[in-house]
Design an enzyme around this catalytic site. Sequence first.
Site, mmCIF file in Angstrom:
data_model
loop_
_atom_site.group_PDB
_atom_site.id
_atom_site.type_symbol
_atom_site.label_atom_id
_atom_site.label_comp_id
_atom_site.label_asym_id
_atom_site.label_seq_id
_atom_site.Cartn_x
_atom_site.Cartn_y
_atom_site.Cartn_z
ATOM 1 N N CYS A 61 -10.699 4.083 -1.322
ATOM 2 C CA CYS A 61 -9.341 4.119 -0.970
ATOM 3 C C CYS A 61 -9.324 3.586 0.393
ATOM 4 C CB CYS A 61 -9.162 5.697 -0.807
ATOM 5 S SG CYS A 61 -7.424 5.986 -0.019
ATOM 6 N N ASP B 145 0.788 -1.142 0.077
ATOM 7 C CA ASP B 145 0.206 -0.056 -0.132
ATOM 8 C C ASP B 145 0.844 1.160 0.038
ATOM 9 O OD1 ASP B 145 -2.807 1.341 0.061
ATOM 10 O OD2 ASP B 145 -1.931 2.011 2.004
ATOM 11 N N SER B 146 0.278 2.354 -0.313
ATOM 12 C CA SER B 146 1.084 3.671 -0.273
ATOM 13 C C SER B 146 1.437 3.923 1.028
ATOM 14 C CB SER B 146 0.184 4.720 -0.842
ATOM 15 O OG SER B 146 -1.156 4.959 -0.177
ATOM 16 N N CYS C 298 -4.331 -1.211 -2.444
ATOM 17 C CA CYS C 298 -4.356 0.276 -2.733
ATOM 18 C C CYS C 298 -5.065 0.467 -4.038
ATOM 19 C CB CYS C 298 -3.027 0.847 -2.872
ATOM 20 S SG CYS C 298 -2.924 2.532 -3.304
ATOM 21 N N ASN C 299 -6.568 1.359 -4.076
ATOM 22 C CA ASN C 299 -6.839 1.337 -5.286
ATOM 23 C C ASN C 299 -6.176 2.216 -6.228
ATOM 24 O OD1 ASN C 299 -10.255 0.976 -4.856
ATOM 25 N ND2 ASN C 299 -9.209 1.468 -3.000
ATOM 26 N N HIS D 196 -7.745 3.791 2.828
ATOM 27 C CA HIS D 196 -7.248 4.569 3.916
ATOM 28 C C HIS D 196 -9.057 5.000 4.755
ATOM 29 C CE1 HIS D 196 -3.429 5.472 2.635
ATOM 30 N NE2 HIS D 196 -2.893 5.762 3.813
ATOM 31 N N GLU E 265 -3.180 9.707 7.108
ATOM 32 C CA GLU E 265 -1.980 9.322 7.372
ATOM 33 C C GLU E 265 -1.186 10.137 8.536
ATOM 34 O OE1 GLU E 265 1.066 6.359 6.149
ATOM 35 O OE2 GLU E 265 -1.318 6.584 5.367
ATOM 36 N N TYR F 30 -0.215 8.447 -3.078
ATOM 37 C CA TYR F 30 0.115 8.025 -4.418
ATOM 38 C C TYR F 30 -1.160 8.707 -5.197
ATOM 39 C CZ TYR F 30 3.154 3.920 -3.660
ATOM 40 O OH TYR F 30 4.072 3.278 -3.354
#
Length: 267
Positions: A183, A11-12, A74-75, A185, A152, A43
């Site tokens: 997403c 993932d980012s 991660c989309n 997140h 994040e 990203y």
Amino acid sequence: MVRSCSIGVLDSGLGGVSVLKSLVKLMPNEDIIYVGDTKNIPYGGRTKEEIRKFALRIVEFLILNKCKMIVVACNTASIAALDYLKGHCNIPIVGIIDAGVEIVLDGGYKEVSVLCTPFTAKSGDHKRKINNKNKKIKVNVIGCELLCPMIEKGWETIENRDDILDEYMSHVSKTSEALLLACTHYPFIKEEIRKKFSGEIIVPSDECVREVYRTLRENSLLNENKKKGNVEFYVTGDVNSFKDKAEKFLKQKNLEVYKVNLTDIKK
């Protein structure tokens, strides 16, 4: 490749932990290596070439660590790099986009909204894939530039978080029956989103993990060991920041989190 090898998750940053949570729940005996590219997040504002470069480095790291399959949790990375990564990978690899699409198609909805990063919104992948199979479903896509980096950084630390979320949610169609969180997140703030949307909220993590299970089974790669699997976390940025947030979301303590420099990876 042997059954006892690990599943790799990329993932980012922190978002893929929402997929990891579903993965551990469904397959608790599997060993997992998670890599969050926290140095290069988000990203969503990157170019396709940048995302492919970052994702390939993670894949190379996971392959060097003998992973038996990889989940692009991660989309944005799934859209930008999944097919590209498959061309550089001799083990099974799955993304998360199709999981969300399938849930929408199976839901019998007339109208849905999609909350995602700007890159994902610009790609048009969700709308295209949904309407390729059902042209009658109205799909509204909202790109949210700030949500991923705010989560994040630490959602609770952002003073104007409610105002920013209100702004994005104001673009969600009032007639949408469901809202797809596209997403990984966004499940971290699912309850905040729920206060602002009365329809169904779709989190595709569980469906993505079911695809992982099917892929492992079809390739005879399911771990037959009955003991609880081990999860290792690697990040490219600050270890403590990631560790604190991941432990809070997973409701666990003493996670194994290590820093890795992916530019040092040798094929």
